[in-house]
Design a protein around this motif. Structure first.
Motif, PDB file in Angstrom:
ATOM      1  N   MET A   1     -30.770  32.945  13.450  1.00 33.27           N
ATOM      2  CA  MET A   1     -30.809  33.694  14.855  1.00 33.27           C
ATOM      3  C   MET A   1     -31.974  33.905  15.663  1.00 33.27           C
ATOM      4  O   MET A   1     -32.760  33.158  14.758  1.00 33.27           O
ATOM      5  CB  MET A   1     -30.708  35.545  14.236  1.00 33.27           C
ATOM      6  N   ALA A   2     -32.081  34.573  16.459  1.00 38.50           N
ATOM      7  CA  ALA A   2     -33.490  33.394  16.888  1.00 38.50           C
ATOM      8  C   ALA A   2     -35.172  34.313  15.971  1.00 38.50           C
ATOM      9  O   ALA A   2     -35.852  34.189  16.856  1.00 38.50           O
ATOM     10  CB  ALA A   2     -33.421  34.971  18.882  1.00 38.50           C
ATOM     11  N   ASP A   3     -34.850  35.234  15.314  1.00 38.35           N
ATOM     12  CA  ASP A   3     -35.978  35.637  14.722  1.00 38.35           C
ATOM     13  C   ASP A   3     -35.893  35.042  12.927  1.00 38.35           C
ATOM     14  O   ASP A   3     -36.872  35.614  12.167  1.00 38.35           O
ATOM     15  CB  ASP A   3     -35.752  37.366  14.144  1.00 38.35           C
ATOM     16  N   GLY A   4     -35.246  34.217  13.093  1.00 35.52           N
ATOM     17  CA  GLY A   4     -35.310  33.123  12.295  1.00 35.52           C
ATOM     18  C   GLY A   4     -34.128  33.517  11.191  1.00 35.52           C
ATOM     19  O   GLY A   4     -33.985  32.869  10.185  1.00 35.52           O
ATOM     20  N   THR A   5     -33.340  34.657  10.580  1.00 32.15           N
ATOM     21  CA  THR A   5     -32.555  34.665   9.198  1.00 32.15           C
ATOM     22  C   THR A   5     -31.876  34.767   9.950  1.00 32.15           C
ATOM     23  O   THR A   5     -31.008  34.191  11.249  1.00 32.15           O
ATOM     24  CB  THR A   5     -32.317  36.748   9.888  1.00 32.15           C
ATOM     25  N   ARG A   6     -30.801  34.180   8.869  1.00 33.48           N
ATOM     26  CA  ARG A   6     -29.148  33.855   9.239  1.00 33.48           C
ATOM     27  C   ARG A   6     -28.256  34.757   8.599  1.00 33.48           C
ATOM     28  O   ARG A   6     -28.253  35.344   7.485  1.00 33.48           O
ATOM     29  CB  ARG A   6     -29.440  32.614   7.925  1.00 33.48           C
ATOM     30  N   VAL A   7     -27.068  34.426   9.257  1.00 37.41           N
ATOM     31  CA  VAL A   7     -26.264  35.133   8.476  1.00 37.41           C
ATOM     32  C   VAL A   7     -24.775  34.245   8.212  1.00 37.41           C
ATOM     33  O   VAL A   7     -24.562  33.194   9.101  1.00 37.41           O
ATOM     34  CB  VAL A   7     -26.119  36.574  10.082  1.00 37.41           C
ATOM     35  N   GLY A   8     -23.945  34.845   7.089  1.00 42.22           N
ATOM     36  CA  GLY A   8     -22.647  33.844   7.004  1.00 42.22           C
ATOM     37  C   GLY A   8     -21.878  34.934   7.443  1.00 42.22           C
ATOM     38  O   GLY A   8     -21.466  35.587   7.215  1.00 42.22           O
ATOM     39  N   GLY A   9     -20.617  33.793   7.819  1.00 41.16           N
ATOM     40  CA  GLY A   9     -19.691  34.687   7.098  1.00 41.16           C
ATOM     41  C   GLY A   9     -19.364  35.372   9.284  1.00 41.16           C
ATOM     42  O   GLY A   9     -20.367  35.631   9.447  1.00 41.16           O
ATOM     43  N   GLU A  10     -18.044  34.474   9.660  1.00 45.97           N
ATOM     44  CA  GLU A  10     -17.719  35.011  11.426  1.00 45.97           C
ATOM     45  C   GLU A  10     -17.941  36.591  11.186  1.00 45.97           C
ATOM     46  O   GLU A  10     -18.255  37.003  12.263  1.00 45.97           O
ATOM     47  CB  GLU A  10     -17.039  34.197  11.648  1.00 45.97           C
ATOM     48  N   THR A  11     -16.761  37.250  11.003  1.00 49.63           N
ATOM     49  CA  THR A  11     -17.001  38.233  10.961  1.00 49.63           C
ATOM     50  C   THR A  11     -18.673  39.048  10.733  1.00 49.63           C
ATOM     51  O   THR A  11     -18.676  39.730  12.139  1.00 49.63           O
ATOM     52  CB  THR A  11     -16.495  39.414   9.884  1.00 49.63           C
ATOM     53  N   ASN A  12     -19.651  38.959  10.178  1.00 47.00           N
ATOM     54  CA  ASN A  12     -20.411  39.641   9.794  1.00 47.00           C
ATOM     55  C   ASN A  12     -21.651  38.772  11.145  1.00 47.00           C
ATOM     56  O   ASN A  12     -21.872  39.653  11.589  1.00 47.00           O
ATOM     57  CB  ASN A  12     -21.464  39.049   8.666  1.00 47.00           C
ATOM     58  N   ILE A  13     -21.169  37.862  11.636  1.00 43.20           N
ATOM     59  CA  ILE A  13     -22.239  36.713  12.764  1.00 43.20           C
ATOM     60  C   ILE A  13     -21.459  37.753  14.003  1.00 43.20           C
ATOM     61  O   ILE A  13     -22.417  38.103  15.207  1.00 43.20           O
ATOM     62  CB  ILE A  13     -21.755  35.365  13.012  1.00 43.20           C
ATOM     63  N   THR A  14     -20.130  37.892  13.891  1.00 36.24           N
ATOM     64  CA  THR A  14     -19.580  38.828  15.486  1.00 36.24           C
ATOM     65  C   THR A  14     -20.500  40.079  15.993  1.00 36.24           C
ATOM     66  O   THR A  14     -20.838  40.714  15.943  1.00 36.24           O
ATOM     67  CB  THR A  14     -18.923  38.965  15.198  1.00 36.24           C
ATOM     68  N   ALA A  15     -20.670  40.550  14.250  1.00 40.31           N
ATOM     69  CA  ALA A  15     -21.143  42.047  14.177  1.00 40.31           C
ATOM     70  C   ALA A  15     -22.679  42.365  13.950  1.00 40.31           C
ATOM     71  O   ALA A  15     -23.683  43.345  14.650  1.00 40.31           O
ATOM     72  CB  ALA A  15     -20.466  43.089  13.067  1.00 40.31           C
ATOM     73  N   SER A  16     -23.364  41.275  13.762  1.00 43.99           N
ATOM     74  CA  SER A  16     -24.673  40.950  14.426  1.00 43.99           C
ATOM     75  C   SER A  16     -25.664  41.088  15.578  1.00 43.99           C
ATOM     76  O   SER A  16     -24.777  41.120  16.334  1.00 43.99           O
ATOM     77  CB  SER A  16     -25.633  39.633  13.289  1.00 43.99           C
ATOM     78  N   THR A  17     -26.437  41.525  15.587  1.00 39.77           N
ATOM     79  CA  THR A  17     -26.976  42.687  16.526  1.00 39.77           C
ATOM     80  C   THR A  17     -27.860  41.550  17.036  1.00 39.77           C
ATOM     81  O   THR A  17     -28.732  41.438  18.900  1.00 39.77           O
ATOM     82  CB  THR A  17     -27.642  43.813  16.598  1.00 39.77           C
ATOM     83  N   GLY A  18     -28.801  40.706  16.068  1.00 39.78           N
ATOM     84  CA  GLY A  18     -29.308  39.725  17.036  1.00 39.78           C
ATOM     85  C   GLY A  18     -29.175  38.882  17.696  1.00 39.78           C
ATOM     86  O   GLY A  18     -27.559  38.551  17.871  1.00 39.78           O
ATOM     87  N   ARG A  19     -29.352  37.689  18.724  1.00 40.19           N
ATOM     88  CA  ARG A  19     -28.962  36.945  19.364  1.00 40.19           C
ATOM     89  C   ARG A  19     -28.939  35.651  18.257  1.00 40.19           C
ATOM     90  O   ARG A  19     -29.933  35.011  17.726  1.00 40.19           O
ATOM     91  CB  ARG A  19     -30.537  36.439  20.581  1.00 40.19           C
ATOM     92  N   ILE A  20     -27.835  34.759  18.668  1.00 37.11           N
ATOM     93  CA  ILE A  20     -27.690  33.767  18.295  1.00 37.11           C
ATOM     94  C   ILE A  20     -28.348  31.997  18.224  1.00 37.11           C
ATOM     95  O   ILE A  20     -28.341  32.096  19.704  1.00 37.11           O
ATOM     96  CB  ILE A  20     -26.408  32.918  18.171  1.00 37.11           C
ATOM     97  N   LYS A  21     -29.055  31.673  17.660  1.00 36.17           N
ATOM     98  CA  LYS A  21     -30.151  30.679  17.772  1.00 36.17           C
ATOM     99  C   LYS A  21     -28.877  29.157  17.401  1.00 36.17           C
ATOM    100  O   LYS A  21     -28.989  28.348  18.820  1.00 36.17           O
ATOM    101  CB  LYS A  21     -30.917  29.936  17.393  1.00 36.17           C
ATOM    102  N   GLU A  22     -28.456  28.971  17.042  1.00 35.63           N
ATOM    103  CA  GLU A  22     -27.764  28.252  16.732  1.00 35.63           C
ATOM    104  C   GLU A  22     -26.770  28.049  15.172  1.00 35.63           C
ATOM    105  O   GLU A  22     -27.062  29.316  14.389  1.00 35.63           O
ATOM    106  CB  GLU A  22     -28.553  26.917  15.598  1.00 35.63           C
ATOM    107  N   LEU A  23     -25.495  27.751  15.264  1.00 37.59           N
ATOM    108  CA  LEU A  23     -24.237  27.571  14.175  1.00 37.59           C
ATOM    109  C   LEU A  23     -24.310  26.569  13.746  1.00 37.59           C
ATOM    110  O   LEU A  23     -24.382  24.820  13.904  1.00 37.59           O
ATOM    111  CB  LEU A  23     -23.417  28.225  14.948  1.00 37.59           C
ATOM    112  N   HIS A  24     -23.775  26.632  11.974  1.00 36.80           N
ATOM    113  CA  HIS A  24     -23.814  25.853  10.917  1.00 36.80           C
ATOM    114  C   HIS A  24     -22.742  26.317  10.305  1.00 36.80           C
ATOM    115  O   HIS A  24     -22.342  27.117  10.216  1.00 36.80           O
ATOM    116  CB  HIS A  24     -24.791  25.557  10.451  1.00 36.80           C
TER     117      HIS A  24
END
Length: 361
Positions: A170-193
């Motif tokens: 995410m833009a703030d440096g945190t990492r979110v795992g799993g497509e469902t959690n990524i979609t539900a996240s309110t943060g801005r995505i910087k990069e996907l792995h």
């Protein structure tokens, strides 16, 4: 098939000549509902040499799809955990889309159970793929067998046979795992792995990429990126002599692509692929209705800006046409127009003129 060259931005790319008495090999890369809808449109042009059509009509002799396997929600997510298999949902949608008998068999494949604690929420097609995977011991073989049973007009390949998860930085440096959690996240995505990162594609996938005359990539941003993260796929696309066309999203996707213009999408996808992969971009020129804009704004999404100058600055040719349809309050690609223009692009690339938009008008 003879190859000709034409200019695409600052580079020269190989493109196939239009075969008077042959046909094209078309490969579509993506996932989600966007890929399934595109396949429905392209399926109408799948012909055999025995079909009594004009030799000048566009003809697809081989249609293939490379589909993402990172879904971890809903029925697919449940089967993934309980049966230790790859998620079948996106692939099920593509099988149904390519089925010869959309009136019954594809409806059966798409049927979703509404009762029973164990069956509730599952689609018949997902369960069918789960059963065939258990019988064959191989998910890719189960997909192949399912396609044969439903007499599909094309081949479907998972992007990888490995159990892989999507992870976002995410833009703030945190990492979110799993497509469902990524979609539900309110943060801005910087990069996907992908986790693990070094998963391999199927050999059949690489062979289909290498032999294609046309490769379409998209639509749906988050269903597309995971395919480009599979080791070897973007390199194979870049090396293929096919014409590579991005079918650009109509709307942004909440936190995944919020605020990105059409040119921004191309740049982000290129960054993830780590190589230049697009020759052309099909971009919508139709303004959404006020009602549709309001509905998407409530979901923190908006219509994608068609910044033609920005796209061309990236060395990508633009085909700007009316591709938006509003169906049940949702933005959908007019797949018949998209498919027609994709094949029309191939038909005209043998000409020396550079004004592709003019040729398509």
């Amino acid at each position: 098939m003879h190859k000709h060259t034409r200019s695409a931005g600052q580079e020269t790319v190989n493109v196939p000549a239009y075969p008077r008495y042959g046909g094209f090999r078309v490969l579509a890369i993506g996932g989600g509902t966007g890929l399934a809808n595109l396949l429905k449109g392209l399926k109408q042009y799948v012909r055999t040499m025995d079909d009594s059509i004009s030799a000048l009509e566009p003809r697809i002799t081989e249609l293939s799809a490379v589909v993402t396997v990172t879904d971890d929600g809903g029925s697919s997510g449940r089967l993934r955990k309980e049966c230790n298999m790859l998620p079948p949902g996106d692939i099920r949608n593509c099988i149904a889309a390519l089925s010869e008998d959309e009136a019954l068999l594809s409806r059966l494949f798409q049927h979703r159970f509404q009762a029973g604690s164990n069956l509730n929420g599952h689609s018949f097609g997902n369960l069918f793929l789960a059963a065939l995977t258990a019988i064959t011991g191989d998910f890719a073989e189960a997909v192949k067998q399912s396609s044969e049973i439903l007499a599909t007009r094309g081949h479907i390949y998972p992007s990888t046979a490995s159990d892989v998860q999507l992870e976002a930085v995410m833009a703030d440096g945190t990492r979110v795992g799993g497509e469902t959690n990524i979609t539900a996240s309110t943060g801005r995505i910087k990069e996907l792995h992908l986790v693990p990162p070094d998963v391999q594609p199927l050999p059949q996938t690489l062979a289909a990429i290498a032999s294609a005359d046309l490769i379409t990539i998209g639509p749906l941003f988050t269903s597309l990126v995971p395919n480009l993260l599979v080791h070897g796929i973007p390199e194979a696309v870049a090396a293929s002599p096919a014409v590579k066309v991005l079918v650009c999203n109509l709307m942004t996707e909440a936190n995944e692509s919020l605020g990105l213009s059409a040119a921004d999408h191309i740049q982000v996808l290129t960054n993830h692929a780590r190589t230049r992969i697009f020759d052309y971009a099909l971009v919508n020129a139709t303004p959404a209705s006020a009602e549709l804009k309001t509905k998407y704004a409530e979901e923190h999404a908006r219509q994608i800006v068609a910044d033609v100058d920005g796209i061309e600055a990236l060395g990508v040719n633009v085909i700007l046409r009316d591709y938006l349809e509003e169906v049940d309050g949702m933005a959908r690609h007019a797949t018949h127009r998209v498919s027609r223009d994709l094949l029309g692009l191939l038909r005209h690339t043998v000409r020396e003129e550079d004004d592709v938009v003019g040729l398509m008008a």
